[in-house]
Write an enzyme that holds these catalytic residues in place. Structure first.
Site, PDB file in Angstrom:
ATOM      1  CG  MET A 206      12.116  23.512  47.817  1.00 16.11           C
ATOM      2  SD  MET A 206      11.004  22.173  47.328  1.00 16.11           S
ATOM      3  CE  MET A 206      10.573  22.712  45.666  1.00 16.11           C
ATOM      4  CD  GLU A 207      12.203  19.509  44.528  1.00 17.36           C
ATOM      5  OE1 GLU A 207      11.116  19.063  44.123  1.00 17.36           O
ATOM      6  OE2 GLU A 207      12.602  19.393  45.701  1.00 17.36           O
ATOM      7  CG  ASN A 208      13.386  26.330  45.733  1.00 16.33           C
ATOM      8  OD1 ASN A 208      12.195  26.122  45.770  1.00 16.33           O
ATOM      9  ND2 ASN A 208      14.131  26.467  46.829  1.00 16.33           N
TER      10      ASN A 208
ATOM     11  CD  GLU B  10      10.287  14.505  46.236  1.00 12.43           C
ATOM     12  OE1 GLU B  10      11.420  14.051  46.446  1.00 12.43           O
ATOM     13  OE2 GLU B  10      10.054  15.727  46.205  1.00 12.43           O
TER      14      GLU B  10
ATOM     15  CG  HIS C 229      16.650  13.672  47.040  1.00 15.17           C
ATOM     16  ND1 HIS C 229      15.992  12.481  47.212  1.00 15.17           N
ATOM     17  CD2 HIS C 229      15.683  14.616  46.917  1.00 15.17           C
ATOM     18  CE1 HIS C 229      14.682  12.690  47.188  1.00 15.17           C
ATOM     19  NE2 HIS C 229      14.467  13.998  47.017  1.00 15.17           N
ATOM     20  CD  GLU C 230      16.443  18.326  47.547  1.00 12.25           C
ATOM     21  OE1 GLU C 230      15.679  18.860  46.732  1.00 12.25           O
ATOM     22  OE2 GLU C 230      16.050  17.538  48.428  1.00 12.25           O
TER      23      GLU C 230
ATOM     24  N   GLY D 257      13.927  18.866  54.696  1.00 15.17           N
ATOM     25  CA  GLY D 257      15.369  18.660  54.674  1.00 15.17           C
ATOM     26  C   GLY D 257      16.038  19.555  53.652  1.00 15.17           C
TER      27      GLY D 257
ATOM     28  CG  HIS E   9      14.072  16.775  42.944  1.00 15.94           C
ATOM     29  ND1 HIS E   9      13.024  16.003  42.494  1.00 15.94           N
ATOM     30  CD2 HIS E   9      14.122  16.583  44.292  1.00 15.94           C
ATOM     31  CE1 HIS E   9      12.477  15.365  43.518  1.00 15.94           C
ATOM     32  NE2 HIS E   9      13.126  15.691  44.623  1.00 15.94           N
TER      33      HIS E   9
ATOM     34  CD  GLU F 197       7.856  19.990  46.549  1.00 20.22           C
ATOM     35  OE1 GLU F 197       7.710  19.189  45.632  1.00 20.22           O
ATOM     36  OE2 GLU F 197       8.812  19.949  47.348  1.00 20.22           O
TER      37      GLU F 197
END
Length: 844
Positions: free
Chosen positions: A268-270, A325, A302-303, A266, A306, A132
Site C-alpha cells: 500500500m502506497e501510503n 493503478e 509499483h508503490e 500485497g 504511486h 485504502e
C-alpha cells in the site's frame, strides 16, 4: 446462513465533498493496544456548502461529542457510513469542527489493526493501518473521498519503548503518564486513504538518495537484517529513477518501506510510509528465489510510482482508479527495466500481466477499465488485478508505443507540473499527452478504457478484420470496435485499424502486434500460421514473439476459433526453446491440455510423456543442482523444466528430488526449486509423518519464503486425508494467517485431486469466510477463485445454486457473474474439444 449484515440495496453514493470541503485535520489518538481500543479527538478546519448541516464519514465509531465553532452540535448516523452534524443557524463558509470518538482495533486488516509475530519464543504485536479504499472512516471522522485533500497533523499516544512511524518525520516525542506521545510534521495536501502509521518493535536499514531523501526499510525484530538489503538498493535507485523520469522531485523528506506480518493486500502506497506483506519486501540472500526477488522489485517500484501517480496527483473519484493503478502497473516495469536491463523484465510482463489481462477481459460481462461506482461496497470490486491493473497497464504501454516513448514521457512531465497536489480525471492526462504527441489521444484512449473486452484481428493475404473476442457465452449483438495499432512487421501495412475491416491483407511470413504491445490477439489463416511456425523452427523470432504466438493459440482455443488439438504438435515445435519466459508459457499450455484428460487414463499418460519429452533436453542441461556462475535465467528456468519432468513421472528425476529433500534442511534447498521438491515428496512419496513435519515447520518458520514453499508443496497432495487436514488448517488462524487463507484455497482448488473437497469446504465454511473477509476487498476472491477450478456441468449448476442468493451483494455480484460465465466457457470447451485432444495425444 450466518447473520452477516449486508447492504443489499443499491443506493447512490453521496459525494460528501459537495457538503463539506476539509482543509486541515488535527488528529490525536490514544491507543490501548492490549484492550484493543482507542480514544480520539479530531479538529477539522474546512468549508461547508449547506445551511444548518454538514456530513462526514464515520464507521464503527462511537461519537462522544461534537462541537462546531465552539458550540455544541447534534449528530446522527445514516446509511453509507454518513455522520450528520446539525446546528441551527450554521451558514455556508469556513468552520472548525471538533469531534470526540471511541473505536476498536480488530483483526480485519483494515482501519487500525494488530499484526502478530513471534520473536525469541514470545508472541509480539505491531499496530498498523490500512485506509485504502474507504477505511480511514473506521479510525476517525473525515471526508473519506479522494477529492477531499487536506493537510494532517497527527499525534499518537502509544505504549513506551516502541518505534513509531508516520507519513512524515517526527516533529517531537515525549513521555507523559506512562505513554509515549509522538507528534509528526504536518503532511502535504493529500487524500485520507493515504494517511498511515505503524508502531512496535522494528529495526531498519537506511540510505539516502543523491537528492538527500532518507530511505528506510523496516521489519519486525524477528526478521534478519540481511533480508532488508535487496529492497533498500531497489528503493533508493527507483526513487532516483522516478525523480528523473517524471522531472518532479519526490516531495517528502523521507520514504519508509515497512514489512508487516499481517497485511491483506500485497502493498500500500501510503505517502512516505509504504506498507508491504513481508513476502513482497524482504529478500533473504540464501532463502529467496530469483523469481521472488524480481517480484519484490516490481512491487517496490509499483508503490514508489504511486508517490507521484496517486499521491501527488490523485483521481477525483474511484471510477478513475486506473489513473493510479494502471499507471503504476506500467511504471513498475519501466523502472525495473531501467534498473536491471539484464532481467529482460518485459518478457516477465508478457508472461504475467498480459496473460492476466487477455484471459479476464475475454469474459462477457467483465468491467471496463473505467467504470462508474454507485455504492460504497462497489469500490472494493474495482481492484481487479486483471483489469484496472494489468489491462490498464497494457493499454498505457500500447499508448506509449503508439505516440513514442519520448512524447509519452514529456506528457507525464507536463501532467505532474500542472496538477501537483490536485485531483484529476482521465481527460486531464489525455490533454497533456495530446499536446506532446500531436495526436487526438482523448478519443483514442477513451474508446479503449470505456469498453470491456478486446478484438481478435483476423488475417488473410487479402484482408484484415476485427471483432470482439469472447470465451464462453456472450451477447451476439455486441459490435464493439476499437482503434487498433496493428504494429505489423511489414511497413506497407496500415498503422491503425479503425473500422471492422479493410481489404489490405498481410503477406505470408509477416506478423501483427510485433513486440506484443497492443491489446488484441491475432487469428492467422492456416497459410500464415504455417509460415510463422516455420520461423519458430528456424529460430528467427524473438523470445517475446515466440511467447506471444503460443499464448495467443491457447486463447484462440478457449474462444473456439481453433481446435485445442492443434496445440499438441505446436508444443513439439518448442522443444528447442531456451528462453525462460517462453518456457513458462509452454508449461501453461500443457496446463490447458490437462483439463481434457482424466486421471490415470491413457490420454493422460500420453500427455505426461509429452511433457517429459519436451523438457528432457533442457533438463539434461540444467539438472536439479545450481551450476557455478550460471545466469539467473537458468536458475529461474530450472523449476519449470524440472516440474515438467516431475509431471512426466520420470523415475530418475523423482528419486533425485527425494535425495535433495532427504539430505538438506528446507532452508538450504535452492529456493527456486524448494517448493517443487517439497511437492514432489508430498505427492510421490507420501508419509503421514512427512505431512505432520511440514505443517510443524510451517508453523514455526520465520522465513516467509520457506512458509510459502511449504504451502505450495503441501497443497499439491493427492492424499484424501491430507487434503482434509489442510482444509481444517484454514480455520486455524494461528497456523494459517488470514492474509494467507486465499493462497491455500487457490492452490487446493487448482489441484484436481483436492478440488471437490475444497469446493465443499468453501460452501460449508461460508459463514466463517463472511466473518473474516466481508469488509475487505479480498472478499470476492472466493467466488472468483472457486470458478477458476470448476469444470463440469454439475459443478456449474452447484456454483449457480450456491452463489445466486448473494447476487444482490454489491461486493460479490460481478465476481459471481463472471464466475458463471467462466465455468460455462470451460465446460463448453471441454465438451467441444475433448475427443480431438484425446485422439491427438493417442496419435503421438
Amino acid at each position: 446462513m450466518h447473520n452477516i449484515q449486508y447492504n443489499r440495496v443499491m443506493q447512490s453514493v453521496h459525494r460528501l465533498i459537495d457538503w463539506f470541503i476539509p482543509d486541515h485535520y488535527e488528529l490525536t489518538l490514544d491507543i490501548n493496544r492490549k484492550e484493543r481500543t482507542f480514544y480520539g479527538t479530531v479538529t477539522i478546519a474546512g468549508t461547508t456548502t449547506q445551511e444548518n448541516v454538514l456530513r462526514l464519514h464515520a464507521k464503527d465509531l462511537v461519537i462522544t461529542d461534537a462541537v462546531i465553532d465552539g458550540k455544541t452540535a447534534s449528530f446522527s448516523s445514516h446509511e453509507n457510513d454518513e455522520l450528520e452534524l446539525t446546528q441551527d443557524a450554521l451558514q455556508p463558509g469556513t468552520h472548525i469542527i471538533v469531534l470526540g470518538f471511541d473505536g476498536k482495533l480488530t483483526d480485519s486488516m483494515h482501519g487500525m489493526y494488530p499484526c502478530y509475530f513471534q520473536h525469541e519464543g514470545r508472541k509480539k504485536e505491531l499496530v498498523a493501518t490500512q485506509f485504502e479504499s474507504h477505511h480511514a472512516r473506521e479510525v476517525f471522522p473525515c471526508v473519506d473521498e479522494p477529492e477531499a485533500k487536506a493537510t494532517f497533523d497527527v499525534t499518537l499516544l502509544t505504549e513506551q519503548n516502541v518505534t513509531v512511524l508516520g507519513n512524515m518525520p517526527i516533529d517531537h516525542q515525549k513521555t507523559e503518564d506512562d505513554k509515549l506521545v509522538t507528534t509528526f510534521d504536518t503532511t502535504p495536501r493529500m487524500s485520507s486513504y493515504l494517511l498511515a502509521w505503524v508502531y512496535g518493535e522494528l529495526h531498519k536499514k537506511s540510505a539516502e538518495t543523491k537528492d538527500g531523501v532518507e530511505v528506510n526499510i523496516w521489519a519486525t525484530v524477528a526478521q534478519p537484517s540481511e533480508s532488508l538489503d535487496f529492497a533498500l538498493d531497489i528503493a533508493v535507485r527507483a526513487t532516483e529513477f522516478f525523480n528523473e523520469y517524471f522531472d518532479t522531485p519526490y516531495p517528502l523528506p523521507k520514504a519508509d518501506h515497512v514489512a508487516l506480518p499481517d497485511f491483506s493486500s500485497g502493498a500500500m502506497e501510503n505517502w512516505g510510509l509504504i506498507t508491504y506483506r513481508e513476502s513482497a519486501l524482504l529478500a533473504h540472500p540464501r532463502e529467496t528465489s530469483v523469481s521472488s526477488k524480481r517480484m519484490i522489485a516490481t512491487v517496490i517500484t509499483h508503490e514508489l510510482s504511486h508517490q507521484w501517480f496517486g499521491n501527488l496527483v490523485t483521481m477525483k473519484w474511484w471510477n478513475n482508479l486506473w489513473l493510479n493503478e494502471s499507471f503504476a502497473n506500467l511504471m513498475e516495469y519501466i523502472a525495473v527495466n531501467a534498473l536491471h536491463p539484464e532481467w529482460n523484465i518485459w518478457l516477465d510482463y508478457a508472461g504475467h500481466e498480459v496473460i492476466l489481462a487477455l484471459r479476464r477481459d475475454a469474459i462477457d460481462g467483465v468491467q471496463s477499465v473505467q467504470v462508474d461506482v454507485h455504492h460504497p461496497d462497489e469500490i472494493s470490486t474495482l481492484f481487479d488485478g486483471a483489469i484496472v491493473y494489468a489491462k490498464g497497464g497494457r493499454l498505457l504501454r500500447m499508448l506509449q508505443h503508439y505516440i513514442g516513448h519520448e512524447q509519452f514521457q514529456a506528457g507525464l512531465k507536463q501532467y505532474f507540473k500542472k496538477y501537483a497536489y490536485q485531483n484529476t480525471e482521465g481527460d486531464d492526462l489525455w490533454e497533456e499527452l495530446s499536446k506532446t504527441s500531436g495526436k487526438d489521444i482523448t478519443t483514442f484512449m477513451n474508446t479503449w478504457i470505456s469498453q470491456p473486452g478486446y478484438p481478435v484481428v483476423s488475417v488473410t493475404t487479402d484482408s484484415i478484420s476485427q471483432e470482439q473476442f469472447f470465451v464462453g457465452k456472450h451477447d451476439e449483438s455486441a459490435k464493439r470496435l476499437w482503434p487498433v495499432p496493428l504494429n505489423a512487421s511489414s511497413e506497407s501495412t496500415p498503422k491503425l485499424l479503425e473500422t471492422s475491416n479493410f481489404s489490405t491483407g498481410l503477406s505470408l511470413g509477416e506478423r501483427l502486434n510485433v513486440g506484443d504491445t497492443a491489446h488484441f490477439i491475432t487469428l492467422y489463416s492456416d497459410e500464415h500460421f504455417e509460415a510463422i511456425r516455420k520461423q519458430l523452427v528456424e529460430k528467427t523470432l524473438l523470445p517475446i514473439d515466440r511467447l506471444q504466438f503460443l499464448h495467443e493459440q491457447t486463447m484462440l482455443t478457449r474462444g473456439g476459433q481453433i481446435e485445442s488439438a492443434r496445440l499438441i504438435p505446436l508444443l513439439n515445435t518448442y522443444k528447442q526453446e531456451t528462453a525462460d519466459g517462453v518456457w513458462d508459457i509452454i508449461g501453461l499450455t500443457l496446463g490447458e491440455l490437462k483439463k481434457f484428460v482424466d486421471a490415470d487414463s491413457e490420454p493422460e499418460a500420453k500427455l505426461r510423456q509429452l511433457s517429459a519429452s519436451i523438457a528432457t533436453n533442457e533438463f539434461h542441461r540444467l539438472g536439479w543442482e545450481k551450476h557455478t556462475a550460471e545466469p539467473d535465467t537458468d536458475t529461474k528456468l530450472r523449476s519449470t523444466i524440472a516440474g515438467m519432468m516431475v509431471y512426466g513421472r520420470d523415475e530418475a528425476v523423482l528419486e533425485q528430488a527425494k535425495e535433495i529433500f532427504k539430505t538438506n534442511t528446507l532452508e538450504n534447498i535452492e529456493p527456486e526449486i524448494r517448493g517443487l521438491v517439497i511437492g514432489t515428496m508430498v505427492r510421490h512419496f507420501h508419509e503421514k509423518q512427512l505431512i505432520d513435519d511440514l505443517i510443524a515447520h510451517y508453523s514455526s518458520a520465520s522465513s516467509v519464503d520457506v512458509k510459502l514453499d511449504i504451502c505450495d508443496g503441501l497443497t499439491s497432495t493427492n492424499n484424501t486425508e491430507t487434503i482434509k487436514k489442510l482444509l481444517s488448517l484454514l480455520l486455524d488462524t494461528d497456523t494459517v494467517r488470514t492474509q494467507d487463507t486465499a493462497r491455500w484455497f487457490v492452490y487446493l482448488m487448482r489441484n484436481r485431486d483436492a478440488r471437490e473437497l475444497t469446493w465443499q469446504w468453501m460452501k460449508d465454511n461460508w459463514p466463517w469466510i463472511e466473518e473474516k473477509f466481508a469488509g475487505d476487498k479480498s472478499f470476492d476472491d472466493y467466488p472468483r477463485y472457486a470458478a477458476m477450478g470448476l469444470s463440469t456441468r454439475e459443478q456449474l449448476s452447484d456454483y449457480i445454486s450456491f452463489f445466486t442468493p448473494f447476487m444482490d451483494i454489491p461486493a460479490l455480484k460481478r465476481a459471481i457473474q463472471l464466475g458463471i460465465s467462466e465455468i460455462e466457457g470451460r465446460v463448453e470447451l471441454i465438451e467441444r474439444d475433448q475427443a480431438g485432444v484425446h485422439q491427438a495425444l493417442l496419435n503421438l
